[in-house]
Scaffold this motif. Structure first.
Motif, PDB file in Angstrom:
ATOM      1  N   TYR A   9       0.973  -1.292   0.015  1.00 14.00           N
ATOM      2  CA  TYR A   9      -0.101  -0.010   0.087  1.00 14.00           C
ATOM      3  C   TYR A   9       0.906   1.025  -0.148  1.00 14.00           C
ATOM      4  CZ  TYR A   9      -3.769  -3.191   1.118  1.00 14.00           C
ATOM      5  OH  TYR A   9      -4.580  -4.227   1.196  1.00 14.00           O
ATOM      6  N   GLN A  10       0.415   2.397  -0.550  1.00 17.87           N
ATOM      7  CA  GLN A  10       0.907   3.769  -0.761  1.00 17.87           C
ATOM      8  C   GLN A  10       0.285   4.658   0.013  1.00 17.87           C
ATOM      9  OE1 GLN A  10       1.391   5.047  -4.800  1.00 17.87           O
ATOM     10  NE2 GLN A  10       3.234   6.002  -4.248  1.00 17.87           N
ATOM     11  N   SER A  11       1.067   5.450   0.818  1.00 16.80           N
ATOM     12  CA  SER A  11       0.577   6.614   1.381  1.00 16.80           C
ATOM     13  C   SER A  11       0.045   7.526   0.472  1.00 16.80           C
ATOM     14  CB  SER A  11       1.502   7.268   2.463  1.00 16.80           C
ATOM     15  OG  SER A  11       1.156   8.533   2.869  1.00 16.80           O
ATOM     16  N   ALA A  12      -1.343   7.910   0.859  1.00 17.37           N
ATOM     17  CA  ALA A  12      -2.080   9.045  -0.255  1.00 17.37           C
ATOM     18  C   ALA A  12      -1.535  10.450   0.184  1.00 17.37           C
ATOM     19  CB  ALA A  12      -3.502   8.734   0.292  1.00 17.37           C
ATOM     20  N   ASP A  14       2.035  10.886   1.292  1.00 14.08           N
ATOM     21  CA  ASP A  14       3.424  10.952   1.005  1.00 14.08           C
ATOM     22  C   ASP A  14       3.469   9.768   0.137  1.00 14.08           C
ATOM     23  OD1 ASP A  14       5.936  10.801   0.794  1.00 14.08           O
ATOM     24  OD2 ASP A  14       6.444  11.426   2.907  1.00 14.08           O
ATOM     25  N   PRO A  15       3.613   9.930  -1.250  1.00 12.90           N
ATOM     26  CA  PRO A  15       3.853   8.903  -2.109  1.00 12.90           C
ATOM     27  C   PRO A  15       5.224   8.106  -2.233  1.00 12.90           C
ATOM     28  CG  PRO A  15       3.951  11.030  -3.285  1.00 12.90           C
ATOM     29  CD  PRO A  15       3.455  11.280  -1.810  1.00 12.90           C
ATOM     30  N   GLU A  16       6.054   8.438  -1.220  1.00 14.98           N
ATOM     31  CA  GLU A  16       7.221   7.845  -1.072  1.00 14.98           C
ATOM     32  C   GLU A  16       7.290   6.526   0.060  1.00 14.98           C
ATOM     33  OE1 GLU A  16       9.972   7.948  -3.325  1.00 14.98           O
ATOM     34  OE2 GLU A  16       8.292   8.991  -4.414  1.00 14.98           O
ATOM     35  N   LYS A  17       6.168   6.753   0.936  1.00 15.93           N
ATOM     36  CA  LYS A  17       6.017   5.882   1.989  1.00 15.93           C
ATOM     37  C   LYS A  17       5.170   4.814   1.525  1.00 15.93           C
ATOM     38  CE  LYS A  17       6.837   9.295   5.844  1.00 15.93           C
ATOM     39  NZ  LYS A  17       6.319   9.906   6.997  1.00 15.93           N
ATOM     40  N   PHE A  18       5.403   3.555   2.125  1.00 18.33           N
ATOM     41  CA  PHE A  18       4.887   2.199   1.720  1.00 18.33           C
ATOM     42  C   PHE A  18       4.723   1.452   2.917  1.00 18.33           C
ATOM     43  CE2 PHE A  18       6.801   3.693  -2.244  1.00 18.33           C
ATOM     44  CZ  PHE A  18       5.564   3.467  -3.306  1.00 18.33           C
ATOM     45  N   LEU A  19       3.496   0.581   2.837  1.00 14.90           N
ATOM     46  CA  LEU A  19       2.974  -0.343   3.752  1.00 14.90           C
ATOM     47  C   LEU A  19       3.036  -1.612   3.300  1.00 14.90           C
ATOM     48  CD1 LEU A  19       2.095  -0.892   6.776  1.00 14.90           C
ATOM     49  CD2 LEU A  19      -0.412  -0.594   5.810  1.00 14.90           C
ATOM     50  N   HIS A  42      -4.131   7.060   5.588  1.00 16.36           N
ATOM     51  CA  HIS A  42      -4.893   7.360   4.130  1.00 16.36           C
ATOM     52  C   HIS A  42      -3.872   6.530   3.114  1.00 16.36           C
ATOM     53  CE1 HIS A  42      -7.860   9.787   5.894  1.00 16.36           C
ATOM     54  NE2 HIS A  42      -7.079  10.393   6.403  1.00 16.36           N
ATOM     55  N   ILE A  43      -4.166   5.161   2.977  1.00 16.34           N
ATOM     56  CA  ILE A  43      -3.614   4.673   2.018  1.00 16.34           C
ATOM     57  C   ILE A  43      -4.274   4.133   0.626  1.00 16.34           C
ATOM     58  CG2 ILE A  43      -1.569   3.844   3.717  1.00 16.34           C
ATOM     59  CD1 ILE A  43      -3.322   1.110   3.886  1.00 16.34           C
ATOM     60  N   LYS A  44      -3.613   3.830  -0.369  1.00 18.50           N
ATOM     61  CA  LYS A  44      -4.365   3.043  -1.459  1.00 18.50           C
ATOM     62  C   LYS A  44      -3.415   1.938  -1.816  1.00 18.50           C
ATOM     63  CE  LYS A  44      -1.703   6.325  -4.339  1.00 18.50           C
ATOM     64  NZ  LYS A  44      -1.921   7.453  -5.281  1.00 18.50           N
ATOM     65  N   GLN A  45      -3.968   0.808  -2.232  1.00 20.23           N
ATOM     66  CA  GLN A  45      -3.158  -0.394  -2.728  1.00 20.23           C
ATOM     67  C   GLN A  45      -2.236   0.019  -3.764  1.00 20.23           C
ATOM     68  OE1 GLN A  45      -5.617  -3.862  -4.088  1.00 20.23           O
ATOM     69  NE2 GLN A  45      -4.372  -4.835  -2.522  1.00 20.23           N
ATOM     70  N   TYR A  46      -1.165  -0.341  -3.794  1.00 20.97           N
ATOM     71  CA  TYR A  46      -0.301  -0.358  -4.632  1.00 20.97           C
ATOM     72  C   TYR A  46       0.107  -1.749  -5.579  1.00 20.97           C
ATOM     73  CZ  TYR A  46       4.468   0.994  -6.420  1.00 20.97           C
ATOM     74  OH  TYR A  46       5.441   1.122  -7.301  1.00 20.97           O
TER      75      TYR A  46
END
Length: 82
Positions: A9-12, A14-19, A42-46
């Motif tokens: 998942y990518q932070s909505a 900060d696009p450089e941060k991932f989960l 707030h994350i979106k599936q990457y």
């Protein structure tokens, strides 16, 4: 170490941060990542069911640490570098 199937998942905010989570884990059920860093609220599936190899190098991230975090606390946060 064996391959791990993870959902990324990518932070909505900060696009450089991932989960990274074990594949199939619902991020809405987690409190940990957001407690430590609000950018994970707030994350979106990457990428879904990514076959992650902890011994490989991925865009400057510490793959072994990500794997260790997933195995111990069931999630890992990281910042993509370079």
């Amino acid at each position: 170490m064996n391959l791990m199937s993870v959902d990324l998942y990518q932070s909505a905010t900060d696009p450089e941060k991932f989960l990274a989570l074990p594949a199939g884990t619902d991020p809405a059920e987690l409190m940990g990542p957001m407690t430590f860093d609000r950018d994970y609220a707030h994350i979106k599936q990457y990428q879904e069911a990514f076959e992650f190899d902890p011994s490989e190098t991925y865009a400057g991230v510490n793959a072994a640490k990500i794997a260790a975090d997933i195995l111990t606390v069931k999630w890992a946060t990281y910042r993509r570098e370079g």
